[in-house]
Design an enzyme around this catalytic site. Structure first.
Site, PDB file in Angstrom:
ATOM      1  N   ASP A 177      -9.373 -16.564 -15.820  1.00 28.93           N
ATOM      2  CA  ASP A 177     -10.256 -17.024 -14.963  1.00 28.93           C
ATOM      3  C   ASP A 177     -11.351 -17.916 -15.227  1.00 28.93           C
ATOM      4  O   ASP A 177     -12.108 -17.654 -16.180  1.00 28.93           O
ATOM      5  CB  ASP A 177     -10.890 -15.879 -14.061  1.00 28.93           C
ATOM      6  CG  ASP A 177     -11.491 -16.074 -12.837  1.00 28.93           C
ATOM      7  OD1 ASP A 177     -10.968 -16.305 -12.019  1.00 28.93           O
ATOM      8  OD2 ASP A 177     -12.839 -15.999 -12.672  1.00 28.93           O
ATOM      9  N   ASN A 235      -0.153   4.573   0.007  1.00 31.48           N
ATOM     10  CA  ASN A 235      -0.691   5.566   0.112  1.00 31.48           C
ATOM     11  C   ASN A 235      -1.598   5.693   1.456  1.00 31.48           C
ATOM     12  O   ASN A 235      -2.303   6.737   1.954  1.00 31.48           O
ATOM     13  CB  ASN A 235      -1.771   6.212  -1.039  1.00 31.48           C
ATOM     14  CG  ASN A 235      -2.830   5.303  -0.998  1.00 31.48           C
ATOM     15  OD1 ASN A 235      -2.849   4.338  -0.716  1.00 31.48           O
ATOM     16  ND2 ASN A 235      -3.850   5.810  -1.931  1.00 31.48           N
ATOM     17  N   HIS A 287      -4.229 -17.520  -4.741  1.00 23.10           N
ATOM     18  CA  HIS A 287      -5.078 -16.596  -3.573  1.00 23.10           C
ATOM     19  C   HIS A 287      -6.466 -17.279  -3.247  1.00 23.10           C
ATOM     20  O   HIS A 287      -7.228 -17.003  -2.742  1.00 23.10           O
ATOM     21  CB  HIS A 287      -5.521 -15.427  -4.412  1.00 23.10           C
ATOM     22  CG  HIS A 287      -6.425 -15.555  -5.799  1.00 23.10           C
ATOM     23  ND1 HIS A 287      -5.558 -15.979  -6.802  1.00 23.10           N
ATOM     24  CD2 HIS A 287      -7.355 -15.396  -5.774  1.00 23.10           C
ATOM     25  CE1 HIS A 287      -6.617 -16.353  -7.660  1.00 23.10           C
ATOM     26  NE2 HIS A 287      -7.882 -15.942  -7.145  1.00 23.10           N
ATOM     27  N   ASP A 288      -6.342 -18.817  -3.843  1.00 19.49           N
ATOM     28  CA  ASP A 288      -7.438 -19.517  -3.508  1.00 19.49           C
ATOM     29  C   ASP A 288      -7.215 -20.539  -2.725  1.00 19.49           C
ATOM     30  O   ASP A 288      -8.022 -21.455  -2.227  1.00 19.49           O
ATOM     31  CB  ASP A 288      -8.272 -20.053  -4.965  1.00 19.49           C
ATOM     32  CG  ASP A 288      -8.913 -19.044  -5.931  1.00 19.49           C
ATOM     33  OD1 ASP A 288      -9.211 -17.944  -5.247  1.00 19.49           O
ATOM     34  OD2 ASP A 288      -8.741 -19.098  -6.855  1.00 19.49           O
ATOM     35  N   ASP A 295      -5.861 -10.293 -15.132  1.00 23.26           N
ATOM     36  CA  ASP A 295      -6.760 -11.263 -14.925  1.00 23.26           C
ATOM     37  C   ASP A 295      -7.850 -11.089 -16.049  1.00 23.26           C
ATOM     38  O   ASP A 295      -8.448 -10.080 -15.879  1.00 23.26           O
ATOM     39  CB  ASP A 295      -7.182 -11.434 -13.499  1.00 23.26           C
ATOM     40  CG  ASP A 295      -7.251 -12.758 -12.957  1.00 23.26           C
ATOM     41  OD1 ASP A 295      -8.027 -13.554 -13.680  1.00 23.26           O
ATOM     42  OD2 ASP A 295      -6.676 -12.971 -11.935  1.00 23.26           O
ATOM     43  N   ASP A 323      -1.907  -1.234  -3.912  1.00 20.04           N
ATOM     44  CA  ASP A 323      -1.973  -0.366  -5.097  1.00 20.04           C
ATOM     45  C   ASP A 323      -1.057  -0.445  -6.266  1.00 20.04           C
ATOM     46  O   ASP A 323      -0.003  -0.923  -6.066  1.00 20.04           O
ATOM     47  CB  ASP A 323      -2.518   0.853  -4.523  1.00 20.04           C
ATOM     48  CG  ASP A 323      -1.294   1.565  -3.898  1.00 20.04           C
ATOM     49  OD1 ASP A 323      -0.212   1.580  -4.091  1.00 20.04           O
ATOM     50  OD2 ASP A 323      -1.901   2.087  -2.700  1.00 20.04           O
ATOM     51  N   ASP A 376       0.884  -1.200   0.020  1.00 17.26           N
ATOM     52  CA  ASP A 376      -0.009   0.034  -0.081  1.00 17.26           C
ATOM     53  C   ASP A 376       0.807   1.379  -0.024  1.00 17.26           C
ATOM     54  O   ASP A 376       1.606   1.499   0.920  1.00 17.26           O
ATOM     55  CB  ASP A 376      -1.019   0.070   1.377  1.00 17.26           C
ATOM     56  CG  ASP A 376      -1.609   1.112   1.476  1.00 17.26           C
ATOM     57  OD1 ASP A 376      -2.033   1.855   0.461  1.00 17.26           O
ATOM     58  OD2 ASP A 376      -2.246   1.585   2.527  1.00 17.26           O
ATOM     59  N   GLU A 436      -6.967 -20.883 -16.336  1.00 16.17           N
ATOM     60  CA  GLU A 436      -7.548 -21.744 -14.850  1.00 16.17           C
ATOM     61  C   GLU A 436      -8.407 -22.681 -15.172  1.00 16.17           C
ATOM     62  O   GLU A 436      -9.633 -22.521 -15.569  1.00 16.17           O
ATOM     63  CB  GLU A 436      -8.128 -20.500 -13.885  1.00 16.17           C
ATOM     64  CG  GLU A 436      -8.364 -21.322 -12.678  1.00 16.17           C
ATOM     65  CD  GLU A 436      -9.482 -20.827 -11.687  1.00 16.17           C
ATOM     66  OE1 GLU A 436      -9.363 -20.789 -10.490  1.00 16.17           O
ATOM     67  OE2 GLU A 436     -10.348 -19.820 -12.373  1.00 16.17           O
TER      68      GLU A 436
HETATM   69  C1  GLC Z   1     -11.346 -18.050  -9.878  1.00 15.71           C
HETATM   70  C2  GLC Z   1     -10.792 -16.918  -9.032  1.00 15.71           C
HETATM   71  C3  GLC Z   1     -11.433 -16.921  -7.552  1.00 15.71           C
HETATM   72  C4  GLC Z   1     -12.582 -16.528  -7.881  1.00 15.71           C
HETATM   73  C5  GLC Z   1     -13.658 -17.430  -8.840  1.00 15.71           C
HETATM   74  C6  GLC Z   1     -14.637 -16.475  -9.347  1.00 15.71           C
HETATM   75  O1  GLC Z   1     -11.465 -19.322  -9.326  1.00 15.71           O
HETATM   76  O2  GLC Z   1      -9.308 -17.797  -8.855  1.00 15.71           O
HETATM   77  O3  GLC Z   1     -10.706 -16.228  -6.752  1.00 15.71           O
HETATM   78  O4  GLC Z   1     -13.473 -16.424  -6.607  1.00 15.71           O
HETATM   79  O5  GLC Z   1     -12.604 -17.419 -10.237  1.00 15.71           O
HETATM   80  O6  GLC Z   1     -14.201 -15.609 -10.392  1.00 15.71           O
HETATM   81 CA    CA Z   2      -3.494   2.080  -1.337  1.00 17.60          CA
END
Ligand code: GLC
Ligand code: CA
Length: 556
Positions: free
Chosen positions: A201, A23, A330-331, A98, A29, A21, A258
């Site tokens: 995605d 700011n 991140h999942d 993404d 960001d 971050d 994905e």
């Molecule tokens: C993908 C993303 C996930 C999101 C899902 C819906 O699996 O990685 O974070 O919740 O798609 O877009």
């Molecule tokens: Ca920020």
């Protein structure tokens, strides 16, 4: 296999809200990313994938996009994005965004227009069906985040729309050519800006089984796992091929899909020469032990199963193309907290886990914080959980008869917040992530695990990742690490993950996936030790004694 510019690269995923971050508003960001580009360059990263930064109501943390042509103000502006692309280029780095086009946000103007006039042009951008109180749903598919995929259309109780994810993520109707044109136009608009490509995605979901059809139910809700529908729906390849021809291939862009349920015979179409994508993620270790009942019924992977997943995936992909290899994203839970058995997480085991996945054939991806060995959160009160998927699974566990305490324990292992806590930059307040209040709690272990401390320490996980990346890029061994075959070594040996990378050279990776020592007989005497997570190695002739989670890379 045709050689491509990205084959020898190392990729890194940024979850922008939690990266850095600049700011003080508590949210990472674009300027924060720009400030850390040198850090990534120094690590050895070439390709940077940034999770969604488009305007969004953040019902699913940006995976619900309300404008495909802009940047959410919490991340910055289009000018910042142009600057990021420029600054990356200066450093010979590549930026990926993404691409989230299975669905948009219910606050996207397309959906707003569809709600205003469901029978008009935009109604056909979505899956909208008639609805009568008391009547059966068009089909019994369960959405990924729980409940039916059908939801009454706002303002039109006599209609309903489909969402395979959250109800604030209405699915786009890919059968409508106008929708597809809109997607291609947007992708090319970004590629024209100098973007190197996309991570795509949830893309398998764009093909629905039509006409709608019910599948056998697996829970008391009468609904079915959506995977049954995906297996049954044919023809996704036509959409994907068109996407590739109309966009990525025009720019020699890099695309990584994905994709969860690829069949072996489809791999050449997906990632072979001229395939739909440059690469797809290998999720085999992530999905191992899954259950359609819910997280409470999932099995935890063992080291032997982990190894098998990787070797099977390597055999499946063969020479057709490149998987993208990960230990986390991140999942997913933090890899070190998930793949290393409980109680055995240590500096050595973290490094071993890093080396054995990273040196496989394919494109290695590092998820932010992985390079310093960030770990899962401790169990936190349910009120503090942000992840909508974990909150749904909490309910699923309660419904299945678990106590609130048990349910909390169940979700804590797979809660997506584990990977989404802010990057731990230093031991100062908020781990140096922000001067303000972080949007999501910082993992309390930041005083011990942080970038600043590890930069000073040549034995740190961070230093090991640098070594690992440098090894893959070493001109002497690069050809073998990038294009060499993967040949499992002593595949059936319990808690040993070992394989040759064979090409110009013969390089042997030996990972002792346990605390107990393990003796290995090398196929021939080693010439050279290229990587070691201990200060020394016990080798006599062709006998090697591997210590507690020791990993060695030996040139034969
Ligand atoms: C993908 C993303 C996930 C999101 C899902 C819906 O699996 O990685 O974070 O919740 O798609 O877009
Ligand atoms: Ca920020």
């Amino acid at each position: 296999m045709e050689r491509k510019w990205w084959h020898d690269k190392v990729a890194y995923q940024i979850y922008p809200k939690s990266f850095y971050d600049s700011n003080g508003d508590g949210i990472g960001d674009l300027q924060g990313i720009i400030q850390k580009l040198d850090y990534l360059k120094d690590l050895g990263v070439d390709i940077v994938w940034i999770s969604p930064i488009y305007p969004s109501p953040f019902a699913d943390q940006g995976y619900d996009i309300s404008d495909y042509y802009n940047i959410d103000p919490s991340f910055g502006t289009l000018k910042d994005m142009d600057e990021l692309i420029r600054e990356a280029k200066k450093r010979d780095m590549y930026i990926l965004m993404d691409l989230v086009v299975n669905h948009c946000s219910d606050e996207h103007e397309w959906f707003e227009k569809a709600c205003a006039d469901p029978d008009g042009e935009y109604g056909n951008f979505f899956y909208i069906e008639d609805r009568k109180e008391g009547q059966e749903l068009p089909c019994n598919w369960r959405s990924y985040f729980g409940g039916s995929v059908w939801e009454p259309l706002p303002g039109h109780p006599e209609k309903q729309y489909m969402h395979v994810f959250h109800k604030k993520q209405p699915d786009l109707n890919w059968e409508n050519p106008v929708v597809r044109e809109e997607v291609y136009k947007n992708v090319n608009w970004w590629l024209d800006k100098g973007l190197a490509g996309f991570r795509i995605d949830a893309i398998i979901n764009i093909k629905k089984k039509l006409p709608y059809k019910n599948y056998p139910t697996d829970r008391e809700d009468g609904l079915c796992d959506i995977a049954l529908m995906l297996e049954d729906a044919e023809g996704v390849g036509e959409f994907l091929g068109e996407l590739q021809r109309r966009t990525f291939s025009q720019y020699d862009a890099f695309s990584v899909g994905e994709v969860f349920n690829e069949k072996p015979e489809e791999l050449p179409d997906f990632i072979g020469d001229g395939g739909y994508f440059s690469s797809i993620f290998n999720f085999s270790t992530n999905v191992w032990g899954g259950s359609d009942k819910g997280w409470y019924d999932c099995k935890r992977i063992t080291p032997d199963a982990y190894k098998k997943c990787h070797f099977d995936a390597q055999r499946k992909v063969g020479n057709h193309g490149f998987y993208s290899n990960i230990i986390e994203n991140h999942d997913q839970p933090r890899g070190v907290s998930y793949y290393i058995p409980e109680g055995e997480v240590s500096l050595e085991s973290k490094k071993m886990l890093a080396a054995v996945y990273f040196l496989l054939r394919g494109l290695p991806f590092i998820y932010q914080g992985q390079e310093i060995g960030m770990e899962n959160l401790p169990v936190i009160p349910v009120e503090q959980v942000d992840d909508i998927s974990a909150l749904d699974q909490y309910q699923v566990s309660l419904d299945a008869g678990f106590t609130p305490e048990e349910a909390l324990k169940i979700i804590s292992l797979r809660n997506r917040d584990n990977a989404r806590t802010p990057v731990q930059w230093n031991a100062e307040k908020n781990a140096g992530f922000t001067q303000g209040t972080p949007w999501l709690m910082v993992n309390p272990n930041y005083t011990e695990i942080n970038v600043a401390a590890q930069e000073q320490d040549e034995n740190s996980v961070l230093s090991f990742y640098k070594e690992l990346i440098a090894l893959r890029k070493n001109p002497e061994y690069k050809e073998t690490f990038v294009y060499g075959d993967v040949i499992p070594f002593e595949e059936d040996r319990h808690n040993l993950m070992a394989y040759h990378r064979k090409g110009e050279k013969d390089l042997l990776v030996l990972g002792n996936f346990q605390k107990e020592e393990q003796k290995v007989t090398l196929p021939s005497e080693g010439k050279n030790i290229l990587l070691n997570n201990y200060p020394n190695a016990e080798i006599t002739g062709n006998q090697v004694k591997l210590k507690d989670y020791q990993v060695l890379v030996i040139e034969l």
